[in-house]
Design a protein around this motif. Structure first.
Motif: not given
Lengths: 333, 349, 675
Positions: B127-137, B150-153, B158-168
């Motif tokens: 998911k978007v949030i997990d992609n953003v957090a990937f490097g931290l993980e 990741a949420q902050n980033m 400006g992607l608030s609300g899309y955290e749980q979406n998948f890239p495609d």
């Protein structure tokens, strides 16, 4: 995602465990049968118990008939566990040593295997001779009846070359075709042909059914056919094949496979046992199988049930067993 | 350019990349001086980057520009050793990257540098949030921390609300925002951009460029930005490095590149550029005939962009005075000077 | 992005700048000359030095192989290798037996298995619903009920057990190997040739050594099935990992990942779909091999099929054969749907409507109730055989009988035509040449067609064939293989082009191809045998039935892959339909045609053993002989090795002769771009 996927399986596994646990204390009809089985077998253990019989089932119908009649009697009358194993002859013999096979019910004579597995022949002692099973095995070269009637002199091998051209097929490359059978059977035909200077070539049918079909078809369509065949075989009831005379069998004339130039011997068909299995003296199953003997006619009856009436071998055996209680009783007595 | 080497964020010296077996043996031989095509014909080796040196100041946006095959993508990968340099040194924050073992290098990549890729490089199964957090993980931050970060980033880009979406499920522009957020998440000292917007359509590209400028203003990171788009380079770059055939052709501020192209190659390159948007008065003014020329006329700073200055100049009869940062009088411009730039533009269009 | 450019590539690149060189002498001209010389020498030497080996004759190499076998058998309790394989065999056997007692055979002293048909069916159906969807659940229900309805419950369960255990072992062994091959180039260099060998080796050839080491029965069945089924998993897993986009790897690297992190968080998740495709392929392969394993007393549906062959009864063989197809469809659709569903759930689409949830829970409870019942009640434990299977079998048998007898004059003339017109002349040419003549001629052909790269392996294979003493039989098998491949390609081109040009034909034909690939070969042997009698032609037909579906699919996909633009251009020039096919579609689908021919060759050769059982003789017969008569084991092994060598020989020549076609395997038979 892992969680969502595994949850149903996990839940089911737990429930399955409960359900299976319930069998231990359940009151269904199977549990009763199980208990009575258990007590029956412990009761049997007191006087004459029957263990497991690993019965090799070699790939021809008459063998199947014997194997299933023995097996079904052992199962129903003695309570033995019978495992039928569909194996070719050789593989069966190898099974004696590993404990995978206990009984070969119809052996046509395998000097090489005897040498390898029987103690008195110099083998490892995993197999032993169980005595004759009552059947007489006859192997010959046969032609369909119409051919024997039309050309009576064909029944002597010395006249075969005269007709070689008539036996020609697309497979025999200019020579007459001789129809061999299942590769696993005892066959010396290539050597016989070569050593008797016959202008024939062996083409292998591949199995009992194919040979049978070929002879049936040859008789029905008046085709030229010569090949390897044997008795007891239920086909003879419908199509009495005629044997071709070869130089008679003498002791030792088939010892060297490459130099065979004689007919096949009539064979007293034997039972072969796993030594270990046969040594169980207190086993009712062992005693019964040792005692078993029957005639070619009986065997043909059951074989016909299987092959012509398309009965399940176990059902065919049962039918015969029900019809012949006295014979069965004699073996069990 | 005047930045002292020891205080620069990134210092590159004598960097080479030659593809082919045993390439390191070529460095220093006469063969290394051959042109790309000649060397390839002679030994089969291909020069990716040839003897590149530059410094990037902290907080600077440094753009590397060139056409495809110029070696710019190779260069950016050499900087983080995604491709191993054949020769040369890269010093980041005083640490020599080119001398590090794998573990140390990995640590630098985890903490100090991030990269934004042309094709986003998002993991489709996260998911978007997990992609953003990937490097931290990867660097082993605990789950609550990395989620919060990741949420902050995500909010930042400006992607608030899309955290749980998948890239495609996102548009290209949004996907690259995720890439940006992922790069920012590790709070790196240097951000590398490898043609991040070339896969986007023009309107979105412009939005994203604005976004980068905004982010730069907000977080003030040092950025190395690779592009083949001159407009983009001019818009974003504090300084621009122009590459051709693996070599540096020119390094300079945008107006320097336009105003004083180093050679015909660069001149050709910049010919179509909207000069009025880039050139400053410094490049169009002429020296005053006397200290008193245009006294009383409006005064403009020499770093004023021509387009901005045009209204003032054209509204005023006669010359306008140009001063430098210190306020001293350095030149004058009149309508003619301005129109030359603007009209030349229209001719092209 | 710039990547490493090797000198070779650049040199070729430079050559491309010059106008392409035209080969002044096409390769087929010297080949023709060689054939001509071969023919002339054959005229004078025919029948000499043909190395004919009579049925029971053996060479010293064969005797040595026999001695080796005896030595291994004698050392059953002392030889470390034999003890390891023995222990493994015991482990497999007890695993299978435990499962059999659970669902298939009476768990003494219970008169029935621990779980009866109702329980197994209910659980399987529920799983189908829970993991996939209601369609799969219905399919599963239907399949399981038909097991019992037709009277093959126990055999079906056995087959599923063997397949399940084998696939499990495949995953345990194959996945790590696939990852290794996908990430380490050197490991791949070792693994790849082994897989090549395993996949070139005809299935029956496996059985000889496996029986020696693992004994007859379930253990050998599991091992043979595993060996046959594991290559696709390894190959496809490696392929999946290799095709993870370079960007993703760069991303991972740029974030400072370790190798293990990269594998776990990037490569495996992205390759997951591909790996599941591999798993699906492996399951299908396991199903087909598990059936064949009945030749070594492997439990399962293969047994009744074999029994049907033995008594020459199409009906008896047909129903279990069709049940195998049903299992294949169920497993294929089921795993595919389940993986799609898992994807949806993983992507947060798992929120189910309340109805679904209620069904899931209710169904689960019902399944458990059924499970419990099936452990308690006879009617739920044992499927009462109502003789439906027997009745259908009889109908089928009669139908086939009447069809075969009515068309046999017609088919007989086809057989005679091909045998006299094609097979006999070719066989007499190849097999009646002195061995040295054929040896030299084939080696020379390999050289002119494929250069050194096919000459060297060809030489090695020919020498090996000569060494193992099966030369004459190898040449007969070669002749049959060539004829069968020729027919196979003729069919493949005609049907494949028709399928590619008309979606409707494709739709109609494809299910038959799928079934043809799944149904065990010896099912259709019975009617074919009835039509053509024991002969080489019967063997060729059996081989065709096995090889044609694959070849047809490859050709169809290849022709379909010709771009629409190209076809439009061709039509715009006013090309007729035949011209379109001949001048555009076939040449452009060349790579697929080559691949199809290559696959056809190998598949046909793989059927050599089956052919040997229906009167085709030669190598196949000796392999069968070796599996069935202990004193002929060495001969069988030699024949088996010879089949493998023949396969490599043909493969290398065909592959090189068709350069620059890249090599591919049947498991990756996706339509490919043209060069």
């Amino acid at each position: 995602m892992q969680v969502t996927q595994n949850r149903p399986i996990g839940a089911l596994a737990a429930l399955a465990a409960i359900a299976l646990g319930a069998t231990a204390c359940g009151g269904g009809d199977i549990s009763k049968a199980e208990q009575s089985n258990a007590s029956a077998s412990s009761a049997a253990a007191a006087n004459n118990k029957c263990g497991t019989i690993n019965m090799a089932v070699n790939p021809w119908v008459s063998y199947e008939a014997s194997a299933y009649v023995v097996g079904e009697i052992a199962k129903s009358k003695l309570g033995c566990t019978v495992n039928y194993k569909e194996l070719k002859e050789d593989v069966s013999w190898q099974g004696f040593g590993t404990g995978e096979v206990d009984v070969v019910i119809e052996d046509w004579g395998h000097p090489d295997l005897e040498k390898k597995f029987m103690k008195d022949k110099g083998g490892d002692g995993s197999a032993e001779d169980g005595g004759p099973n009552g059947n007489k095995g006859i192997i010959h070269w046969y032609v369909p009846p119409w051919l024997a009637a039309a050309h009576p002199d064909i029944l002597d091998y010395q006249n075969l070359n005269k007709y070689a051209a008539d036996f020609k097929t697309s497979e025999s490359g200019g020579q007459g075709q001789f129809l061999g059978s299942d590769p696993s059977y005892v066959q010396f035909d290539e050597a016989i042909i070569k050593n008797l200077d016959l202008n024939f070539k062996v083409v292998f049918s591949g199995g009992e059914a194919a040979s049978l079909e070929a002879f049936k078809k040859a008789e029905a369509n008046k085709e030229w056919l010569i090949g390897y065949f044997w008795e007891p075989q239920y086909l003879f009831a419908d199509v009495p094949l005629k044997a071709v005379k070869l130089p008679p069998y003498t002791d030792g004339c088939q010892d060297d496979p490459a130099k065979v130039a004689c007919d096949y011997p009539d064979t007293v068909l034997e039972k072969i046992f796993s030594t270990k299995w046969a040594a169980k003296t207190d086993d009712a199953g062992v005693a019964f199988v040792k005692k078993f003997q029957w005639s070619n006619e009986d065997q043909n009856t059951v074989a016909k049930y299987i092959a012509v009436d398309k009965m399940d071998p176990a059902a065919a055996a049962k039918k015969w067993i029900d019809a012949n209680p006295d014979k069965v009783k004699a073996w069990l007595g | 350019m005047t930045t002292p080497a020891d205080s620069s964020a990134l210092q590159v010296r004598g960097l080479w990349k030659i593809f082919g077996p045993k390439a390191e043996r070529l460095i220093g031989t006469p063969d290394a001086a051959l042109s790309r095509a000649e060397l390839q014909r002679k030994s089969g080796h291909v020069i990716g980057v040839r003897d590149v040196s530059f410094d990037v100041a902290p907080g600077e946006v440094f753009v590397v520009m060139g056409l495809s095959g110029s070696g710019k993508s190779t260069l950016v990968r050499l900087l983080t050793r995604l491709i191993e340099p054949t020769a040369g040194t890269v010093v980041l924050d005083g640490q020599e990257l080119t001398a590090m073992d794998d573990a140390a290098l990995r640590q630098v990549r985890r903490d100090k540098i991030s990269m934004v890729f042309q094709h986003f490089g998002l993991l489709p199964h996260r998911k978007v949030i997990d992609n953003v957090a990937f490097g931290l993980e990867i660097r082993g931050d605990n789950k609550t921390n990395r989620r919060a970060r990741a949420q902050n980033m995500i909010n930042l880009v400006g992607l608030s609300g899309y955290e749980q979406n998948f890239p495609d499920q996102l548009s290209g522009g949004m996907q690259q925002r995720v890439g940006l957020a992922r790069a920012l998440a590790g709070d790196p000292a240097v951000l590398m951009f490898d043609e991040p917007f070339s896969a986007l359509d023009p309107l979105i590209r412009r939005d994203m460029q604005k976004e980068v400028i905004r982010l730069h203003d907000e977080v003030g990171k040092t950025m190395v930005f690779i592009t083949h788009d001159l407009d983009e380079a001019l818009k974003l770059g504090d300084r621009i490095l122009i590459m051709r055939d693996g070599e540096i052709v020119q390094i300079g501020q945008p107006d320097e590149i336009i105003g004083a192209p180093a050679d015909d190659y660069v001149r050709d390159f910049v010919a179509d550029v909207n000069k009025a948007h880039v050139l400053t008065l410094r490049w169009v003014m002429r020296p005053p005939s006397s200290d008193l020329e245009g006294v009383g006329a409006p005064t403009l700073n020499q770093s004023t962009i021509v387009r901005t200055a045009a209204r003032t100049v054209l509204a005023h009869q006669g010359v306008v005075r140009v001063v430098d940062d210190a306020g001293s009088f350095v030149g004058v411009v009149d309508d003619e000077d301005i129109l030359r730039v603007v009209v030349a533009e229209q001719d092209h269009e | 992005m710039t990547t490493t450019t090797s000198p070779g590539v650049t040199r070729r690149g430079r050559a491309a700048a010059a106008p392409p060189a035209i080969d002044p002498r096409p390769r087929w001209q010297p080949a023709l000359v060689i054939l001509l010389v071969w023919f002339v020498v054959w005229l004078f030497t025919r029948g000499h030095d043909t190395l004919v080996l009579l049925g029971r004759d053996k060479t010293s190499v064969m005797n040595a192989l026999n001695d080796f076998r005896d030595h291994m058998l004698a050392g059953r309790d002392t030889n470390p290798l034999m003890r390891i394989t023995g222990a493994l065999a015991d482990a497999f056997r007890s695993m299978v037996t435990w499962l059999q007692r659970l669902i298939s055979i009476p768990a003494e002293p219970r008169p029935v298995p621990r779980i009866g048909w109702l329980g197994v069916t209910a659980v399987a159906t529920w799983l189908g619903y829970a993991l996939a969807n209601w369609r799969i659940a219905l399919l599963t229900l239907g399949t399981f009920v038909s097991f019992g309805l037709f009277g093959y419950w126990s055999d079906s369960m056995d087959l599923l057990i063997i397949v399940g255990v084998s696939v499990l072992i495949c995953v345990v062994i194959g996945l790590p190997l696939g990852i290794l091959a996908g990430t380490k180039k050197r490991a791949n260099g070792v693994i790849e040739p082994v897989l090549d060998l395993l996949q070139t080796m005809p299935t029956f050839v496996y059985l000889l050594p496996i029986v020696l080491f693992f004994g007859i029965g379930a253990a050998s069945a599991v091992v043979a099935t595993m060996l046959y089924a594991v290559p696709p998993l390894i190959r496809i897993a490696a392929h999946g990992i290799r095709s993870v986009p370079a960007t993703m790897i760069e991303v991972a690297d740029s974030l400072g990942q370790t190798r293990w992190q990269r594998l776990r968080t990037v490569q495996l998740p992205i390759a997951k779909r591909t790996i599941i495709v591999g798993l699906n392929q492996t399951t299908m392969a396991a199903l087909s091999m598990a059936t064949i394993a009945s030749f070594v007393d492997g439990p399962g549906l293969g047994k009744p099929v074999l029994a049907g062959l033995r008594i020459n009864d199409v009906g008896t063989a047909l129903i279990p054969g069709l049940l195998i197809v049903a299992i294949a469809i169920m497993l294929d659709r089921g795993t595919t749907a389940a993986s799609e569903r898992a994807d949806v759930i993983a992507r947060g689409g798992g929120l189910k409507p309340p109805v679904h949830r209620a069904l899931l829970v209710g169904g689960g409870l019902a399944a458990v109730a059924a499970l419990w019942l099936s452990t308690q009640k006879f009617w739920a434990a044992e499927f009462t055989d109502r003789g439906i299977g027997r009745r259908i079998a009889n109908v089928a048998d009669h139908a086939v009988d009447s069809v075969t007898s009515s068309i046999s004059p017609f088919t007989g003339s086809i057989k005679d035509g091909i045998t006299y017109g094609l097979l006999n002349p070719l066989q007499s040419f190849i097999a009646e040449s002195p061995w040295w003549l054929a040896f030299l001629a084939i080696a020379a052909l390999a050289f002119v067609l494929g250069g050194w790269k096919s000459f060297v392996p060809a030489l090695a294979c020919l020498a090996g064939i000569r060494f193992f003493g099966e030369w004459h039989n190898a040449m007969i098998t070669l002749a049959m293989t060539l004829v069968a491949t020729l027919l196979c390609m003729a069919i493949a081109v005609v049907v494949g082009v028709a399928m590619a040009r008309s979606p409707r034909t494709d739709l109609a034909v494809r299910p038959f191809l799928d079934a043809g690939q799944t149904i065990p070969a010896f099912v259709y042997l019975v009617p074919v045998l009835a039509l053509f009698g024991p002969s080489r032609f019967t063997g060729i037909i059996a081989a065709l039935a096995y090889a044609a579906p694959v070849a047809i699919k490859l050709v169809a996909d290849g022709v379909k892959g010709v771009s629409a633009t190209t076809m439009e251009a061709a039509r715009s020039t006013g090309a007729s339909r035949l011209q379109q096919i001949r001048k555009v579609q076939l040449p452009m689908a060349r790579a697929s045609l080559v691949l199809a021919t290559n696959q056809g060759l190998l598949f046909v050769l793989a059927m050599a053993v089956i052919a040997g059982m229906v009167g085709a003789g030669a190598l196949g017969y000796d392999v069968v002989l070796g599996t069935t008569r202990s004193e002929e084991w060495g001969k069988g092994a030699a024949a088996g090795i010879t089949i493998v060598l023949l396969g490599i020989l043909l493969d290398r020549i065909a592959r090189r002769a068709a350069e620059p076609a890249p090599k591919e395997t049947q498991w990756l038979s996706l339509p490919r771009g043209r060069r």
